[in-house]
Write an enzyme that holds these catalytic residues in place. Structure first.
Site, PDB file in Angstrom:
ATOM      1  N   LYS A 173       0.859  -1.189   0.000  1.00  0.00           N
ATOM      2  CA  LYS A 173       0.000   0.000   0.000  1.00  0.00           C
ATOM      3  C   LYS A 173       0.893   1.236   0.000  1.00  0.00           C
ATOM      4  O   LYS A 173       1.466   1.601   1.024  1.00  0.00           O
ATOM      5  CB  LYS A 173      -0.910   0.046   1.243  1.00  0.00           C
ATOM      6  CG  LYS A 173      -1.967   1.152   1.087  1.00  0.00           C
ATOM      7  CD  LYS A 173      -2.514   1.651   2.405  1.00  0.00           C
ATOM      8  CE  LYS A 173      -2.070   3.039   2.789  1.00  0.00           C
ATOM      9  NZ  LYS A 173      -2.125   4.099   1.807  1.00  0.00           N
ATOM     10  N   GLU A 247       9.414   1.699  10.996  1.00  0.00           N
ATOM     11  CA  GLU A 247      10.413   2.773  10.883  1.00  0.00           C
ATOM     12  C   GLU A 247       9.650   4.088  10.901  1.00  0.00           C
ATOM     13  O   GLU A 247       8.788   4.321  10.046  1.00  0.00           O
ATOM     14  CB  GLU A 247      11.231   2.631   9.602  1.00  0.00           C
ATOM     15  CG  GLU A 247      12.189   1.446   9.611  1.00  0.00           C
ATOM     16  CD  GLU A 247      13.199   1.462  10.740  1.00  0.00           C
ATOM     17  OE1 GLU A 247      13.487   2.543  11.286  1.00  0.00           O
ATOM     18  OE2 GLU A 247      13.694   0.378  11.107  1.00  0.00           O
ATOM     19  N   CYS A 281      12.823  11.925   6.717  1.00  0.00           N
ATOM     20  CA  CYS A 281      12.885  11.444   8.100  1.00  0.00           C
ATOM     21  C   CYS A 281      14.259  11.754   8.678  1.00  0.00           C
ATOM     22  O   CYS A 281      14.418  11.896   9.880  1.00  0.00           O
ATOM     23  CB  CYS A 281      12.602   9.956   8.149  1.00  0.00           C
ATOM     24  SG  CYS A 281      13.571   9.042   6.941  1.00  0.00           S
ATOM     25  N   GLU A 380       8.347  16.358  15.585  1.00  0.00           N
ATOM     26  CA  GLU A 380       8.760  16.329  14.172  1.00  0.00           C
ATOM     27  C   GLU A 380       7.862  17.277  13.371  1.00  0.00           C
ATOM     28  O   GLU A 380       6.646  17.107  13.336  1.00  0.00           O
ATOM     29  CB  GLU A 380       8.630  14.903  13.629  1.00  0.00           C
ATOM     30  CG  GLU A 380       9.198  14.772  12.230  1.00  0.00           C
ATOM     31  CD  GLU A 380       8.943  13.397  11.623  1.00  0.00           C
ATOM     32  OE1 GLU A 380       7.799  12.913  11.710  1.00  0.00           O
ATOM     33  OE2 GLU A 380       9.881  12.828  11.041  1.00  0.00           O
TER      34      GLU A 380
END
Ligand code: NAP
Length: 479
Positions: A173, A247, A281, A380
């Site tokens: 996906k 992750e 990231c 973040e």
């Protein structure tokens, strides 16, 4: 209408599904393609196809699977410029960065094609002279793959390629907003001879199709995305005896040491904070500088950042593209507001770029006088927003680096080897860079976060990635 299909066993354009438009984030009047909005039951169908694909693929010799991967690498290389352009049009990053993703994907295909013909198992000496001990490395079966939008090609590749190399079949996906270049990636694999059903795709929202993936009984599931969704996935998968790889996000820092080159640190930080529009990231979002160097650093940092060109990633000379979606754009602007409210000093940017009114453009933004407890120093942001912080001694700097719930990448800029080694030992992150920007990963070394940046069970990339996608079977042969 430019309708793009999915892979359910083979390439199909599902007539019975609604379609949604993917638009160029640099110019939302441009439709990149129309993609099927798939439903929960499509995940089941994709899994059935993958079960069938597994039977043939897992029984092929490693060298036969490797040859498919080598051919796919060659095909992608020959289609590199079209794929890079498509990537830029759907995600927004510069053409140069898109090309980098394409090259990395080609490298991943060749790397795992080479590895799989030699990393199959071991022969171990037995305590009994008439016994031989062997280990077989076996594929797990059907693997579920869920990926984010920020690296829509190379990131899925670093999961899918080792999964396929080791004989698994896959249901993937992709992120809803970036399915286009991924579709081309899968096409190249099939054009290279991948048997039907080995790699299947399901498109649709995380809340339905993604949720269905985590409710299904895959033999393993690998997910990359935000900490928030990762937590939800972990919660849902918790009761199943299924291998899970997560992750997640990062809050990466670069430390300029007193023993490091100031100009080098500034080059690295500008590249890793604002390149890829901060949507990596591994992006640098905190810059730690010795207190007495603060004024000089901020002056030079602002001056260097002002020289960046923001614009459509297809235009030559552009350094920074748009945010990838309206959601991203609003999130970044809301964090800029938070930074101002928290009392950080805005020294550059902080506004949308008005002249690009059809795209999601925000100025590269620098906050100074940021302290560790501020939200902009802990959470973040995932956009072109940098926090400058000061420290007194290296112990304090490391405490600040380790002081968030994330643990992905940290850089130290230093010419002192002892300091570099001590920092490498003490930084609670998955990847340490010494005099190298936090962004930029090579596929031959293991990668993965610790703490809130991942569940830290298996690594991605490198030889180590094979461990997630295989299990060892011990075989005792007496004679
Ligand atoms: P996200 O919102 O967590 O989504 C990631 C993927 O999960 C997408 O395919 C999404 O589908 C799907 N999803 C959403 N809700 C779900 C649910 N309830 N169940 C199952 N799947 C669900 O992350 P993103 O905004 O795409 O990507 C940015 C994040 O990824 C950042 O936090 C970044 O740091 C992280 N990231 C980490 C790494 C790494 O290697 N550590 C690399 C790249 C990015 P939809 O697209 O349909 O929402």
């Amino acid at each position: 209408m430019n309708r793009v299909g999915v892979f359910l066993g083979k390439y199909v354009i599902p007539e019975e599904r609604e379609y949604y438009q993917v638009r160029n984030p640099a110019d939302t009047s441009e439709v990149v393609g129309e993609f099927p909005l798939m439903m929960r039951e499509d995940v089941k169908r994709a899994m059935e196809e993958a079960e069938k694909g597994f039977q043939s693929w897992s029984n092929m010799l490693p060298v036969q699977r490797a040859n498919v991967l080598y051919r796919a690498a060659n095909l992608i290389e020959s289609r590199a410029s079209q794929m890079a352009e498509l990537l830029t049009r759907e995600e927004g990053k510069t053409l140069q960065d898109s090309m980098f993703e394409v090259t990395r994907t080609v490298n991943l295909l060749r790397f795992y094609a080479g590895l799989i013909t030699s990393k199959t198992g071991k022969v171990i000496p037995s305590q009994d002279p008439r016994t031989t001990l062997l280990t077989f490395r076996e594929p797990l079966g059907v693997v579920g793959v869920i990926t984010p939008w920020n690296f829509p090609l190379s990131l899925p590749a670093w999961k899918i390629v080792p999964a396929l190399a080791t004989g698994n079949s896959v249901v993937w996906k992709p992120a809803s907003i970036t399915p286009a270049v991924g579709t081309e990636f899968v096409k190249a694999l099939y054009d290279a001879g991948l048997p039907e059903g080995v790699l299947n795709t399901v498109l649709g929202p995380g809340s339905t199709v993604g949720d269905e993936m985590t409710s299904s009984k895959f033999d393993a599931l690998t997910f990359t995305g935000s900490l928030e969704v990762g937590r939800e996935v972990a919660r849902k998968m918790g009761g199943k005896f299924v291998r899970l790889q997560l992750e997640l996000g990062g809050k990466n820092a670069t430390i300029l040491s007193r023993k490091g080159k100031l100009s080098l640190a500034i080059e690295h930080v500008v590249r890793a904070a604002f390149g890829l529009t901060g949507q990596a990231c591994t992006a640098t979002s905190r810059f730690l500088v010795p207190r007495e160097l603060h004024d000089e650093v901020v002056t030079k940092l602002v001056e260097r950042t002002k020289r960046l060109t923001v614009g459509n990633g297809l235009t030559k000379g552009v350094d920074v593209g748009p945010l990838a979606s309206r959601e991203q754009y609003e999130k970044v602007l809301s964090y800029i507001k938070v930074g101002k409210e928290e009392g950080a000093k805005l020294v550059l940017g902080g506004e949308p770029i008005k002249e690009h009114e059809r795209g999601y453009f925000v100025q590269p933004t620098i906050f100074d006088q940021v302290t560790p407890e501020m939200r902009i120093a802990r959470e973040e942001i995932f956009g072109p927003v940098l926090s400058v912080m000061t420290y007194e001694g290296m112990d304090q700097a490391i405490e600040i680096v380790n002081g968030t719930e994330y643990g992905l990448v940290a850089e130290i800029v230093t010419d002192d080897i002892t300091e570099a080694v001590e920092f490498s030992r003490n930084a609670k992150v998955g990847v340490v860079k010494v005099n190298k920007p936090t962004t930029g990963l090579e596929p031959w070394v293991p990668y993965g976060g610790v703490k809130g940046s991942g569940n830290d069970v298996y690594k991605e990339m490198g030889e180590e990635a094979l461990d997630f996608f295989t299990r060892y079977k011990a075989v005792y042969v007496g004679y």
